[in-house]
Design an enzyme around this catalytic site. Structure first.
Site, short mmCIF file in Angstrom:
data_model
loop_
_atom_site.label_atom_id
_atom_site.label_comp_id
_atom_site.label_asym_id
_atom_site.label_seq_id
_atom_site.Cartn_x
_atom_site.Cartn_y
_atom_site.Cartn_z
N TYR A 63 0.83 -1.22 0.00
CA TYR A 63 0.00 0.00 0.00
C TYR A 63 0.86 1.26 0.00
O TYR A 63 0.48 2.29 -0.56
CB TYR A 63 -1.01 -0.05 1.16
N ARG A 66 1.57 1.89 -3.61
CA ARG A 66 0.40 2.45 -4.32
C ARG A 66 0.13 3.88 -3.88
O ARG A 66 -0.25 4.74 -4.67
CB ARG A 66 -0.81 1.55 -4.09
N ASN A 99 -12.67 2.30 -6.19
CA ASN A 99 -11.27 2.71 -6.20
C ASN A 99 -10.86 3.30 -4.85
O ASN A 99 -11.67 3.93 -4.17
CB ASN A 99 -11.02 3.73 -7.32
N ASP A 101 -8.17 5.31 -4.76
CA ASP A 101 -7.43 6.55 -5.02
C ASP A 101 -8.32 7.75 -4.72
O ASP A 101 -9.53 7.60 -4.51
CB ASP A 101 -6.93 6.57 -6.49
N HIS A 116 -14.54 0.57 -0.95
CA HIS A 116 -13.41 -0.32 -0.67
C HIS A 116 -12.32 0.37 0.13
O HIS A 116 -11.21 -0.14 0.24
CB HIS A 116 -12.83 -0.88 -1.98
N GLY A 183 -15.80 1.83 -16.00
CA GLY A 183 -14.46 1.28 -15.78
C GLY A 183 -14.37 0.17 -14.75
O GLY A 183 -13.43 0.14 -13.96
N SER A 185 -14.86 -4.22 -14.28
CA SER A 185 -15.03 -5.50 -14.99
C SER A 185 -16.32 -6.20 -14.58
O SER A 185 -16.70 -7.20 -15.17
CB SER A 185 -13.83 -6.41 -14.72
N LEU A 211 -14.08 -0.07 -21.33
CA LEU A 211 -13.23 -0.27 -22.52
C LEU A 211 -13.76 -1.41 -23.37
O LEU A 211 -13.70 -1.39 -24.59
CB LEU A 211 -11.79 -0.56 -22.06
N ALA A 228 -12.78 5.77 -20.99
CA ALA A 228 -13.57 6.66 -20.12
C ALA A 228 -13.19 8.11 -20.34
O ALA A 228 -14.06 9.00 -20.33
CB ALA A 228 -13.34 6.27 -18.66
N1 APR Z 1 -11.63 3.39 -19.89
C1 APR Z 1 -12.68 2.61 -19.52
N2 APR Z 1 -12.55 1.35 -19.03
C2 APR Z 1 -11.29 0.89 -18.90
C3 APR Z 1 -10.15 1.65 -19.26
C4 APR Z 1 -10.36 2.95 -19.76
N3 APR Z 1 -9.34 3.75 -20.13
N4 APR Z 1 -9.04 0.89 -19.01
C5 APR Z 1 -9.49 -0.27 -18.51
N5 APR Z 1 -10.83 -0.29 -18.46
C6 APR Z 1 -11.71 -1.35 -17.97
C7 APR Z 1 -11.24 -2.75 -18.28
O1 APR Z 1 -11.74 -3.19 -19.52
C8 APR Z 1 -11.84 -3.54 -17.12
O2 APR Z 1 -13.11 -4.06 -17.47
O3 APR Z 1 -11.73 -1.24 -16.56
C9 APR Z 1 -12.03 -2.52 -15.99
C10 APR Z 1 -11.10 -2.76 -14.81
O4 APR Z 1 -11.45 -4.00 -14.23
P1 APR Z 1 -10.65 -4.53 -12.97
O5 APR Z 1 -9.19 -4.43 -13.24
O6 APR Z 1 -11.26 -5.84 -12.62
O7 APR Z 1 -10.95 -3.45 -11.82
P2 APR Z 1 -12.29 -3.29 -10.99
O8 APR Z 1 -13.48 -3.70 -11.77
O9 APR Z 1 -12.27 -1.91 -10.44
O10 APR Z 1 -12.07 -4.33 -9.78
C11 APR Z 1 -13.05 -4.32 -8.77
O11 APR Z 1 -11.69 -5.86 -7.49
O12 APR Z 1 -9.68 -6.60 -6.72
C12 APR Z 1 -10.80 -5.86 -6.38
O13 APR Z 1 -10.77 -4.18 -4.75
C13 APR Z 1 -10.43 -4.44 -6.08
O14 APR Z 1 -11.86 -2.52 -6.35
C14 APR Z 1 -11.31 -3.63 -7.03
C15 APR Z 1 -12.38 -4.61 -7.45
#
Ligand code: APR
Length: 241
Positions: A63, A66, A99, A101, A116, A183, A185, A211, A228
């Site tokens: 951490y 980060r 997030n 951040d 989170h 943004g 998954s 994305l 985004a």
């Molecule tokens: N614009 C839009 N979407 C984007 C971009 C971008 N520039 N770059 C990446 N992405 C998308 C990817 O396609 C992906 O679907 O952002 C998503 C990121 O997915 P993850 O990496 O799984 O992150 P997230 O969904 O925030 O994870 C959720 O999982 O591990 C835990 O605590 C952690 O908060 C996190 C949670």
């Protein structure tokens, strides 16, 4: 104008869920893409209470790394557009972010729920108080409140722990008339289930901005795939017409 079943919508309560993808163009690593954080570190080693009990120094340094990286990046056009939406929109806008951040706040958003946790905060295991924290936090760091040491952990929700403010988030989801997911998954609950809850209530429009199609893309009435930093300002322009 952002279409809702082919009528010009007049929204009053917007909930925006964000994930790591909203910060990607700021240079903050996502989790599950190529080169993402979970490719470089095992969750079991850095993001569980058991990991912290087993090797607190490793978790603290994960951490600290980060937190240091966050100090070197800034909000992107998506964060700023959401800040503008909150300021100019004739209604309520709440950002619920996965997030940790502070880029939404630095982009102008003030109503932000960090479900989170937050990289720029630490929590004392003795007095339970939460403190703003810049720079490194280690086992040698003393609690600013009760002065115990070692006492401080990252104010982050680890796997196996309950996300913050879930009651407040559920109320907002039930009351919203527009739910936007940006943004993420859609692979981690409870956030991944928010769109299903909104759809079950039945009166809100739902938009995914990502994305690529997320795991939950099929639950959204409308999907916009791309970066985004490009798509969110366009969507905000439509909402502020
Ligand atoms: N614009 C839009 N979407 C984007 C971009 C971008 N520039 N770059 C990446 N992405 C998308 C990817 O396609 C992906 O679907 O952002 C998503 C990121 O997915 P993850 O990496 O799984 O992150 P997230 O969904 O925030 O994870 C959720 O999982 O591990 C835990 O605590 C952690 O908060 C996190 C949670």
């Amino acid at each position: 104008m952002c279409q809702k079943e082919n009528t010009v919508a007049s929204y009053k309560n917007i909930v925006v869920l964000t994930g790591a993808g909203v910060s990607a163009e700021s240079g903050v690593a996502t989790f599950r893409e190529n080169g993402g954080l979970w490719e470089q570190h095992r969750v079991e080693d850095v993001a569980t209470p058991e990991a912290f009990a087993r090797d607190p120094d490793m978790v603290q340094s994960f951490y600290n790394m980060r937190r240091a990286q966050l100090a070197s990046v800034g909000p992107n056009a998506a964060h700023s557009a959401l800040g503008l939406l909150e300021k100019k929109f004739d209604g309520h806008v709440t950002v619920v972010t996965q997030n940790v951040d502070n880029l939404h706040e630095r982009g102008g958003s003030s109503t932000v729920i960090h479900m989170h946790g937050e990289l720029t905060k630490v929590r004392c295991s003795y007095c339970r108080n939460v403190f703003e924290w810049q720079g490194d936090c280690t086992q040698a760091s003393r609690c600013p409140g009760c002065f115990n040491q070692p006492a401080l952990r990252p104010h982050i929700v680890w796997f196996g722990e309950m996300p913050f403010e879930m009651d407040r988030i559920e109320s907002l989801l039930r009351a919203c008339d527009l739910f936007i997911s940006i943004g993420t998954s859609g692979s981690v609950y409870p956030a991944a289930g928010f769109v299903s809850l909104v759809r079950s209530i039945g009166h809100a429009h739902t938009i995914e901005v990502n994305l690529e199609p997320s795991d939950g893309a099929s639950y959204f009435a409308e999907t916009r795939h791309g970066k985004a930093g490009s798509l969110v300002p366009l969507l905000v322009d439509e909402l502020l017409v």
